[in-house]
Design an enzyme around this catalytic site. Structure first.
Site, mmCIF file in Angstrom:
data_model
loop_
_atom_site.group_PDB
_atom_site.id
_atom_site.type_symbol
_atom_site.label_atom_id
_atom_site.label_comp_id
_atom_site.label_asym_id
_atom_site.label_seq_id
_atom_site.Cartn_x
_atom_site.Cartn_y
_atom_site.Cartn_z
ATOM 1 C CG HIS A 82 5.295 -5.065 5.861
ATOM 2 N ND1 HIS A 82 6.103 -4.592 4.854
ATOM 3 C CD2 HIS A 82 4.714 -6.201 5.368
ATOM 4 C CE1 HIS A 82 6.012 -5.382 3.802
ATOM 5 N NE2 HIS A 82 5.183 -6.358 4.088
ATOM 6 C CD1 TRP A 136 -8.747 -1.041 11.300
ATOM 7 C CD2 TRP A 136 -8.411 1.173 11.254
ATOM 8 N NE1 TRP A 136 -9.045 -0.557 12.543
ATOM 9 C CE2 TRP A 136 -8.852 0.806 12.544
ATOM 10 C CE3 TRP A 136 -8.137 2.520 10.989
ATOM 11 C CZ2 TRP A 136 -9.031 1.740 13.567
ATOM 12 C CZ3 TRP A 136 -8.313 3.444 12.009
ATOM 13 C CH2 TRP A 136 -8.762 3.049 13.278
ATOM 14 N N GLY A 159 0.809 -1.212 0.000
ATOM 15 C CA GLY A 159 0.000 0.000 0.000
ATOM 16 C C GLY A 159 0.841 1.260 0.000
#
Length: 375
Positions: A346, A316, A296
């Site tokens: 991440h 989210w 993303g």
């Protein structure tokens, strides 16, 4: 002489410590060939740290209480409903684009081009530097001759993440109104169209998706399921990170072979070898200390090059929504994920905080609740 030797040893050890501290950023700067980057890039998100303790943010959604990530009590987000108050900050968006261009150019880095490689060429994997791959004939055949985004520009772009927060959002219609829609990891859309929409202009496909969602194509049934998903893209850009790690080689080759054998109507793209480190270098320089950028965040960084306004959905990284209800990691499966695990490659909550700050400043719009007009 002995004293001089000790002095030299102490100096060498000091230099070694300094090197280890800054090795990560130094490696990035070396790889992206931007020797002056650290000193010349002005932060487009220079208020991130000054705002890091702020709890309130304006994000589209229903009026909720504070949201606490129960896996990490230090991360709390109070989200207030006021979508009408969001205003696009064109000046900031242009500044961010200009600064990112000092690290990478999405038009060029979105894919390796056919003229730059030939079958048999040796490539070192980005995460397994001691391992190499040879460019196969199939991969070479699918390399684009020109950038799939050459001279492209769009008024609005939607980047659709895969968080379960999309469920019951009613955002599908709004997502489909955008000029260009980016999706991640071949996420299914047909069954969830009301919440996620149908339009797809670019979709990413990490090689691990083939194992996780299509059982490594162990039989004809799973191969057919993948083919149906690929045929559904109908001319979209299929973005495959083929050069990241050795473990994905076979899966990339399976997909390439299917595309060629069945004449699938997709435009394949394989990101440049420098892209991931260039993206990470940009965010590190702006004091967003990510480990490895998520898909993303990669897509947002690329989109700044060819999108005037960027809208994010399905971002989210917390197990509870605004109303303290459980949120699935993916809207389409039951996969679990440790958002704050030290083992994770991440740092999703940190990325979210950065994106939230950019939302506050008008550089992008982040939607985490129901869309306007959703019923």
């Amino acid at each position: 002489m002995q004293l001089q030797f000790r002095s030299w040893m102490l100096a060498a050890l000091t230099l070694l410590v300094v090197f280890l501290i800054f090795a990560d950023i130094s490696e990035i700067e070396e790889e992206i060939g931007n020797s002056g980057g650290r000193g010349t890039i002005r932060s487009a998100v220079n208020s991130l740290h000054s705002k890091s303790n702020r709890a309130e943010v304006v994000i589209n959604g229903s009026s909720p209480p504070a949201v606490a990530d129960r896996s990490n009590e230090s991360l709390k987000h109070n989200i207030q409903p006021a979508s009408s108050k969001w205003r696009h900050n064109q000046t900031l968006s242009l500044r961010i684009r200009k600064q990112i261009l000092k690290f990478l150019d999405a038009e060029k880095d979105i894919s390796v081009l056919k003229g730059t490689l030939k079958p048999g060429d040796i490539i070192h994997y980005i995460f397994d530097r001691d391992s190499t791959m040879n460019v196969s004939q199939n991969l070479y055949e699918l390399l684009p001759r020109t950038s799939p985004l050459k001279n492209k520009h769009f008024q609005t772009c939607a980047i659709v993440g895969n968080s379960g927060v999309l469920l019951n959002s009613g955002c599908g219609q709004e997502i489909d109104t955008h000029s260009f829609v980016i999706r991640c990891n071949l996420a299914p859309v047909q069954e969830y169209a009301r919440d996620v929409g149908l339009k797809t202009d670019l979709v990413t496909m990490n090689p691990s998706v083939i194992q996780r969602a299509f059982e490594d194509l162990v039989n004809a049934t799973w191969r057919e399921k993948l083919l149906q998903r690929l045929h559904g893209l109908n001319g979209s850009i299929l973005w495959i990170p083929a050069f990241m790690a050795r473990g994905g080689k076979e899966r990339v080759e399976w997909v390439n072979a299917l595309i060629l054998k069945h004449h699938v109507n997709v435009r394949t793209a394989y990101p440049s070898l420098r892209l991931l480190h260039a993206v990470r270098g940009y965010w590190l320089t702006n004091k967003v200390h990510i480990k490895r950028p998520t898909t993303g965040l990669l897509m947002y960084t690329l989109a700044t090059r060819f999108c005037n306004q960027i809208y994010l959905y399905g971002f989210w990284p917390f197990p509870l929504d605004q109303n303290q209800n459980p949120v699935k990691y993916h809207y389409y499966d039951s996969l679990k994920y440790g958002y704050t695990s030290q083992a994770s490659p991440h740092t999703m909550p940190l990325e979210f905080k950065a994106l939230k700050s950019l939302h506050e400043q008008g550089a992008l719009k982040l939607t985490v609740g129901q869309c306007d007009g959703a019923t």
